[in-house]
Design an enzyme around this catalytic site. Structure first.
Site, PDB file in Angstrom:
ATOM      1  N   CYS A 193       8.364 -10.336 -14.460  1.00 38.23           N
ATOM      2  CA  CYS A 193       8.277 -10.841 -15.769  1.00 38.23           C
ATOM      3  C   CYS A 193       9.574 -10.366 -16.831  1.00 38.23           C
ATOM      4  O   CYS A 193      10.873 -10.635 -16.377  1.00 38.23           O
ATOM      5  CB  CYS A 193       7.248 -10.374 -16.204  1.00 38.23           C
ATOM      6  SG  CYS A 193       6.407 -11.288 -17.812  1.00 38.23           S
TER       7      CYS A 193
ATOM      8  N   HIS B 115       3.061 -12.244 -12.712  1.00 43.52           N
ATOM      9  CA  HIS B 115       2.453 -10.810 -12.208  1.00 43.52           C
ATOM     10  C   HIS B 115       1.867 -10.796 -10.966  1.00 43.52           C
ATOM     11  O   HIS B 115       0.531 -10.905 -10.979  1.00 43.52           O
ATOM     12  CB  HIS B 115       1.666 -10.364 -13.323  1.00 43.52           C
ATOM     13  CG  HIS B 115       2.476  -9.975 -14.704  1.00 43.52           C
ATOM     14  ND1 HIS B 115       2.873  -8.867 -15.081  1.00 43.52           N
ATOM     15  CD2 HIS B 115       2.754 -11.011 -15.897  1.00 43.52           C
ATOM     16  CE1 HIS B 115       3.467  -9.082 -16.123  1.00 43.52           C
ATOM     17  NE2 HIS B 115       3.479 -10.151 -16.713  1.00 43.52           N
TER      18      HIS B 115
ATOM     19  N   GLY C   6     -21.241  13.396 -16.084  1.00 45.19           N
ATOM     20  CA  GLY C   6     -22.277  12.598 -15.239  1.00 45.19           C
ATOM     21  C   GLY C   6     -21.532  11.543 -14.717  1.00 45.19           C
ATOM     22  O   GLY C   6     -22.242  10.902 -13.621  1.00 45.19           O
TER      23      GLY C   6
ATOM     24  N   GLU D 133       0.826  -8.408  -9.629  1.00 43.61           N
ATOM     25  CA  GLU D 133      -0.219  -7.179  -9.583  1.00 43.61           C
ATOM     26  C   GLU D 133      -1.385  -7.413 -10.268  1.00 43.61           C
ATOM     27  O   GLU D 133      -2.232  -6.761 -10.102  1.00 43.61           O
ATOM     28  CB  GLU D 133       0.369  -5.902 -10.305  1.00 43.61           C
ATOM     29  CG  GLU D 133       0.617  -6.200 -11.739  1.00 43.61           C
ATOM     30  CD  GLU D 133       1.803  -6.731 -12.225  1.00 43.61           C
ATOM     31  OE1 GLU D 133       2.557  -7.741 -11.575  1.00 43.61           O
ATOM     32  OE2 GLU D 133       2.364  -6.842 -13.288  1.00 43.61           O
TER      33      GLU D 133
ATOM     34  N   VAL E 117     -18.667   9.003 -12.555  1.00 44.83           N
ATOM     35  CA  VAL E 117     -17.928   9.133 -11.532  1.00 44.83           C
ATOM     36  C   VAL E 117     -16.804  10.047 -11.506  1.00 44.83           C
ATOM     37  O   VAL E 117     -16.246  10.930 -10.863  1.00 44.83           O
ATOM     38  CB  VAL E 117     -17.609   7.494 -10.978  1.00 44.83           C
ATOM     39  CG1 VAL E 117     -16.649   6.745 -11.743  1.00 44.83           C
ATOM     40  CG2 VAL E 117     -16.943   7.894  -9.644  1.00 44.83           C
TER      41      VAL E 117
ATOM     42  N   SER F 194     -15.767  12.602 -13.860  1.00 43.61           N
ATOM     43  CA  SER F 194     -15.799  14.082 -13.987  1.00 43.61           C
ATOM     44  C   SER F 194     -16.445  14.608 -12.649  1.00 43.61           C
ATOM     45  O   SER F 194     -16.373  15.638 -12.443  1.00 43.61           O
ATOM     46  CB  SER F 194     -16.502  14.302 -15.335  1.00 43.61           C
ATOM     47  OG  SER F 194     -17.646  13.635 -15.584  1.00 43.61           O
TER      48      SER F 194
END
Ligand code: XMP
Length: 510
Positions: free
Chosen positions: A84, A170, A227, A172, A229, A231
């Site tokens: 791009c 793009h 609590g 990606e 995913v 941390s």
């Protein structure tokens, strides 16, 4: 540690970190650096390839970011792929013409026609769908270059040796159907080797954190445990190397969902956390946040209380470090990565602590952390857990000041919709569910009475990385069931469903 194989020069596109993630998916490590830092990197290293990212800039801007001055454009040292803005910048710098048409702006899905004999497009369909997002276009190619792809204009270009390449779309972004194949082809052109895997990443992060922590004598480490995913995985990853030095602090902000604190404690156990401190601070958060209805201000107020509580814990536990599960996505969206534009302030990015601040997951995306969680043998409840914003239900009361009653109402509503989703086995189809109270009153009728009440809004999205998302359409019977359940509440007269994709909307309302 292996040398970085691909240098990604970041010109500030929203998608730059997604390029890095896709390369990792293909097993290749890369470094993402802004142009100024890329100059230094190139003076010290010879990567196997260089990718120039997209940008919100035009090459005609007075302060348009430039190619690193020591980037080799002869094609001898390494192949270069401009994406791009990267393609426009290559064209502009090498003597082509970049046009700024007033009307022709490509945005969204587009079909391109590609030269599938070129090494960049080997194995790709000749006509394929791509994701385009640009105002400027290349009108004339630089001397020595020829076109290898077209849409309404040039969609791809190459030099005669197939070493300096440009694509206008793009690769990606997941909406580019064969984008990953195109990036794999570029890696083949660069002759990279596979060098990324989760076990290595775990070891690298443990070493990185230990090296830093060992520089301080006897100081402890505080980890903000939500609590979720990120941390939880970070805690599980660090618990074996930090042992008792790791103090995990969880705050009951009052903005948690039904049963979330109990779940957090179970997750902490499976992460083998030995030191868990739970702080109840609902009143303090509500008091502070209820003073505004402005989305950014609310986030600011949340951050104020959040950081005050952590500072108290830092003192109490003689901590020298704050470690958080901040992800690349949080950093990009907060405008902290490279030069990407500010969208919203994530609660845990850019806070200034009185101690050193470590974000070991700063280069990782959610799906990579899930892979690490799986590698660490955490239970499915952790690695499959949907994300939830740190400020929690406070972001789900929109347009009216938050109060305990409104928070209870959205908590109840969230729980009701979650249960219905589970009952219909729709969890797998949804990446995140958002249920909010919309604080605009409208007229309804309940029994024989006119009611002037609020609406609840239900939004579910499907996404891989939350950089882009599609709105999810609930089946009609589920829409009816949700509507009927939520309008049981006396103050709720309407249930709205929101399927707007991201962009232009974001997942959350605030
Ligand atoms: P948006 O609304 O920007 O959200 O599309 C992308 C993802 O990030 C979550 N989110 C947050 N997570 N702290 C967090 O830890 C925050 O301040 C925050 N704000 C949004 C959001 O729920 C979605 O999963």
């Amino acid at each position: 540690m292996n040398e970085i194989q691909i240098l990604i020069v970041d010109y500030g596109s929203q998608y730059t970190l997604v390029i890095g993630r896709t390369l990792r998916e293909l097993g290749v490590r890369s470094a993402i650096l802004p142009p100024e830092k890329a100059i230094y990197f190139l003076s010290q290293n010879t990567p196997k390839g260089v990718i120039l990212s997209g940008s919100h800039h035009s090459v005609h801007d007075v302060n348009a970011p430039q190619l690193p001055e020591n980037l080799d454009l002869s094609g001898v040292k390494y192949p270069v792929l401009g994406i791009c803005y990267g393609m426009q910048l290559l064209s502009h710098t090498l003597g082509g013409v970049v046009d700024r048409p007033l009307l022709h702006r490509e945005y969204g899905p587009a079909m391109v026609s590609l030269d599938v004999n070129h090494p960049l497009f080997l194995g790709v369909e000749q006509q394929t769908q791509v994701w385009a997002s640009h105002g400027d276009t290349v009108k004339e190619l630089p001397k020595g270059f020829h076109s290898i792809g077209t849409t309404k204009g040039y969609a791809a270009m190459t030099d005669a040796e197939n070493r300096i390449l440009g694509i206008q779309f793009h690769p990606e972004v997941v909406d580019t159907k064969e984008g990953k194949k195109i990036l794999q082809n570029f890696l083949n052109i660069c002759e990279t080797k596979i060098d990324w895997n989760p076990t290595n990443i775990i070891k690298e992060i443990q070493k990185e954190v230990l090296d830093v922590v060992n520089t301080s004598l006897g100081k402890n480490v505080i980890l903000g445990l939500s609590g979720g995913v990120d941390s939880t995985t970070l805690a599980a990853l660090l618990a074996p190397v930090l042992g008792d030095k790791l103090v995990c602090v969880a705050i009951d902000t009052g903005g948690l969902r039904e049963g979330e604190l109990a779940e957090l404690k179970i997750n902490a156990k499976s992460a083998h956390v030995s030191n868990l401190v739970v702080i109840s601070a609902e009143d303090e958060f509500i008091k502070n946040i209820s003073t505004t209805t402005d989305a950014q201000e609310k986030r600011g107020k949340f951050r104020e209380v959040y950081s005050k509580i952590f500072e108290e814990q830092i003192l109490k536990h003689n901590a020298g470090f704050m470690i958080q599960g901040t992800l690349a996505t949080d950093i990009i969206e907060s405008g902290e990565a490279g030069k990407s534009a500010l969208i919203k302030t994530h609660h845990n990015v850019g806070l200034l602590w009185s101690v050193d601040d470590l974000h070991p997951f700063r280069n990782l995306f959610k799906y990579e952390v899930r892979e690490i969680a799986r590698t660490l043998n955490l239970p499915k409840e952790v690695y499959e857990r949907n994300p939830f914003p740190g400020p929690g239900l406070y972001l789900r009361v929109v347009g009216v000041p938050v109060s305990k009653d409104y928070i209870s109402l959205v908590r109840m509503a969230d729980n009701t919709v979650t249960e219905i989703v589970k009952k219909h086995n729709l969890e797998k189809e949804i990446s995140q569910l958002v249920v909010c109270l919309i604080g605009i009153q409208s007229v309804g009728v309940k029994g024989d009475e006119r009611v002037y009440g609020y609406s609840l809004l239900v939004r579910a999205v499907k996404t891989i990385d939350f950089m882009t998302a599609q709105g999810y359409y609930f089946p009609e019977n589920v829409v009816n069931e949700i509507t009927s359940a939520l309008t049981q509440h006396k103050e709720i007269v309407r249930v709205l469903f929101d399927m707007t994709p991201k962009p232009p909307a974001t997942t959350e309302f605030e």
